[in-house]
Structure formats: C-alpha cells, structure tokens
Design a protein around this motif. Structure first.
Motif, PDB file in Angstrom:
ATOM      1  N   MET A 161      -3.501  -9.083   8.304  1.00 16.75           N
ATOM      2  CA  MET A 161      -3.920  -8.937   9.690  1.00 16.75           C
ATOM      3  C   MET A 161      -4.210  -7.478  10.018  1.00 16.75           C
ATOM      4  N   LYS A 162      -3.445  -6.546   9.422  1.00 14.87           N
ATOM      5  CA  LYS A 162      -3.670  -5.139   9.773  1.00 14.87           C
ATOM      6  C   LYS A 162      -5.056  -4.659   9.341  1.00 14.87           C
ATOM      7  N   TYR A 163      -5.582  -5.203   8.256  1.00  9.64           N
ATOM      8  CA  TYR A 163      -6.923  -4.806   7.816  1.00  9.64           C
ATOM      9  C   TYR A 163      -8.002  -5.339   8.759  1.00  9.64           C
ATOM     10  N   LEU A 164      -7.783  -6.535   9.251  1.00 13.02           N
ATOM     11  CA  LEU A 164      -8.723  -7.107  10.213  1.00 13.02           C
ATOM     12  C   LEU A 164      -8.685  -6.311  11.521  1.00 13.02           C
ATOM     13  N   ILE A 165      -7.491  -5.937  11.960  1.00 12.87           N
ATOM     14  CA  ILE A 165      -7.364  -5.126  13.175  1.00 12.87           C
ATOM     15  C   ILE A 165      -8.046  -3.779  12.974  1.00 12.87           C
ATOM     16  N   ALA A 166      -7.850  -3.170  11.816  1.00  8.21           N
ATOM     17  CA  ALA A 166      -8.504  -1.893  11.527  1.00  8.21           C
ATOM     18  C   ALA A 166     -10.026  -2.054  11.528  1.00  8.21           C
ATOM     19  N   PHE A 167     -10.516  -3.148  10.965  1.00  9.74           N
ATOM     20  CA  PHE A 167     -11.952  -3.421  10.963  1.00  9.74           C
ATOM     21  C   PHE A 167     -12.476  -3.570  12.391  1.00  9.74           C
ATOM     22  N   PHE A 168     -11.772  -4.355  13.199  1.00 10.75           N
ATOM     23  CA  PHE A 168     -12.200  -4.552  14.587  1.00 10.75           C
ATOM     24  C   PHE A 168     -12.192  -3.231  15.358  1.00 10.75           C
ATOM     25  N   GLY A 169     -11.168  -2.413  15.157  1.00 11.46           N
ATOM     26  CA  GLY A 169     -11.103  -1.126  15.852  1.00 11.46           C
ATOM     27  C   GLY A 169     -12.214  -0.186  15.420  1.00 11.46           C
ATOM     28  N   ALA A 170     -12.413  -0.090  14.131  1.00 19.35           N
ATOM     29  CA  ALA A 170     -13.457   0.804  13.611  1.00 19.35           C
ATOM     30  C   ALA A 170     -14.841   0.355  14.049  1.00 19.35           C
ATOM     31  N   THR A 171     -15.106  -0.944  13.978  1.00 16.75           N
ATOM     32  CA  THR A 171     -16.432  -1.420  14.371  1.00 16.75           C
ATOM     33  C   THR A 171     -16.650  -1.276  15.878  1.00 16.75           C
ATOM     34  N   ALA A 172     -15.602  -1.402  16.670  1.00 14.82           N
ATOM     35  CA  ALA A 172     -15.753  -1.203  18.115  1.00 14.82           C
ATOM     36  C   ALA A 172     -16.185   0.227  18.411  1.00 14.82           C
ATOM     37  N   VAL A 173     -15.553   1.184  17.758  1.00 15.16           N
ATOM     38  CA  VAL A 173     -15.912   2.594  17.973  1.00 15.16           C
ATOM     39  C   VAL A 173     -17.324   2.870  17.451  1.00 15.16           C
ATOM     40  N   LEU A 174     -17.616   2.380  16.256  1.00 16.08           N
ATOM     41  CA  LEU A 174     -18.950   2.601  15.679  1.00 16.08           C
ATOM     42  C   LEU A 174     -20.051   1.945  16.507  1.00 16.08           C
ATOM     43  N   GLN A 217     -13.982  -6.027  22.790  1.00 20.18           N
ATOM     44  CA  GLN A 217     -13.523  -5.917  21.410  1.00 20.18           C
ATOM     45  C   GLN A 217     -12.420  -4.876  21.299  1.00 20.18           C
ATOM     46  N   LEU A 218     -12.623  -3.736  21.920  1.00 14.87           N
ATOM     47  CA  LEU A 218     -11.633  -2.662  21.823  1.00 14.87           C
ATOM     48  C   LEU A 218     -10.317  -3.036  22.507  1.00 14.87           C
ATOM     49  N   VAL A 219     -10.399  -3.628  23.695  1.00  9.90           N
ATOM     50  CA  VAL A 219      -9.183  -4.032  24.411  1.00  9.90           C
ATOM     51  C   VAL A 219      -8.387  -5.045  23.601  1.00  9.90           C
ATOM     52  N   HIS A 220      -9.077  -6.018  23.031  1.00 13.00           N
ATOM     53  CA  HIS A 220      -8.359  -7.048  22.287  1.00 13.00           C
ATOM     54  C   HIS A 220      -7.895  -6.563  20.917  1.00 13.00           C
ATOM     55  N   THR A 221      -8.552  -5.553  20.383  1.00 14.87           N
ATOM     56  CA  THR A 221      -8.056  -4.932  19.154  1.00 14.87           C
ATOM     57  C   THR A 221      -6.742  -4.217  19.421  1.00 14.87           C
ATOM     58  N   VAL A 222      -6.660  -3.508  20.531  1.00 20.72           N
ATOM     59  CA  VAL A 222      -5.407  -2.841  20.908  1.00 20.72           C
ATOM     60  C   VAL A 222      -4.317  -3.877  21.158  1.00 20.72           C
ATOM     61  N   ALA A 223      -4.675  -4.976  21.818  1.00 18.03           N
ATOM     62  CA  ALA A 223      -3.700  -6.040  22.051  1.00 18.03           C
ATOM     63  C   ALA A 223      -3.217  -6.637  20.725  1.00 18.03           C
ATOM     64  N   LEU A 224      -4.138  -6.836  19.794  1.00 21.82           N
ATOM     65  CA  LEU A 224      -3.749  -7.334  18.471  1.00 21.82           C
ATOM     66  C   LEU A 224      -2.769  -6.386  17.792  1.00 21.82           C
ATOM     67  N   PHE A 225      -3.076  -5.105  17.856  1.00 19.26           N
ATOM     68  CA  PHE A 225      -2.205  -4.102  17.234  1.00 19.26           C
ATOM     69  C   PHE A 225      -0.822  -4.125  17.862  1.00 19.26           C
ATOM     70  N   ALA A 226      -0.778  -4.177  19.190  1.00 17.99           N
ATOM     71  CA  ALA A 226       0.512  -4.200  19.884  1.00 17.99           C
ATOM     72  C   ALA A 226       1.285  -5.475  19.577  1.00 17.99           C
ATOM     73  N   SER A 227       0.581  -6.561  19.336  1.00 19.96           N
ATOM     74  CA  SER A 227       1.251  -7.846  19.104  1.00 19.96           C
ATOM     75  C   SER A 227       1.919  -7.937  17.735  1.00 19.96           C
ATOM     76  N   LEU A 228       1.598  -7.014  16.838  1.00 16.80           N
ATOM     77  CA  LEU A 228       2.183  -7.087  15.493  1.00 16.80           C
ATOM     78  C   LEU A 228       3.701  -6.992  15.514  1.00 16.80           C
TER      79      LEU A 228
END
Length: 116
Positions: A1-14, A42-53
């Motif tokens: 899951m952490k790799y998917l979260i990292a992907f979502f975060g990186a792609t949101a910024v890019l 995407q960015l908001v829900h990526t942060v939520a995903l990260f916090a939910s870990l």
C-alpha cells in the motif's frame, strides 16, 4: 500500500505542475478548473491514505479511496484534456461520479475506526 500511496502522491504533484505550467495555456478555463479539481481530490485522498496507515480503519476504506482516485481523478484528467489529445472521451463522464461515491464510502469507513 505504501508504494501505491507514494505513486498517488507523486503523480498528484507532477500532474498539478503539468496542468499549471504546461497545459494551462492550451486549455479553456473550465477544463483547467476540472483538471485542478482532479489534482486536489487526488492529493487530499493520498494524504488521507497515508494517515490511515497507522489507524484502525477497515481496509475497505483505503481501497475505496484508491478506487476513488482512479475513477474520479484520472477520469477528470482524461476528460479535461480530451480536446488536447484529439480524442472523444465523453464515455468516461459516468465514471467520475462513481469515483466520488467511492470517496464517500471511504469516509464512511472512518466512522468504523475504533481508536477515534
């Protein structure tokens, strides 16, 4: 899951940078605003995903947010750039609200976190 979260975060910024610096001059305001909405969600829900870990929310909450990002944000990216791409992607229109429902379902799952 952490790799998917990292992907979502990186792609949101890019994608946010791509929209603001490269695509903006070629897009109508309404399309650009839609693109920005996709990035924001995407960015908001990526942060939520990260916090939910580190929480005890059910796994389906995280899966709902991932599905929401894919269906909501990515369909908006494609729909808002279809003129630039020279494609007719209007068939994706019904996909976006399904992604929104997946976001809502994920937030309902937060209520089931026993530690909150």
């Amino acid at each position: 899951m952490k790799y998917l979260i990292a992907f979502f975060g990186a792609t949101a910024v890019l994608l946010g940078a791509l929209g603001a610096h490269t695509l903006a001059p070629f897009m109508e305001d309404s399309a650009l605003n839609s693109f920005k909405t996709g990035v924001l969600y995407q960015l908001v829900h990526t942060v939520a995903l990260f916090a939910s870990l580190k929480s005890s929310v059910p796994n389906w909450t995280r899966y709902s947010w991932c599905i929401g990002i894919i269906l909501f944000s990515f369909s908006i990216y494609l729909l808002s750039t279809d003129d630039l791409l020279g494609l007719n992607l209007s068939f994706l229109g019904p996909v976006t609200p399904l992604g929104g429902l997946a976001f809502v379902a994920g937030w309902v799952g937060v209520a089931f976190d026993n530690r909150l």
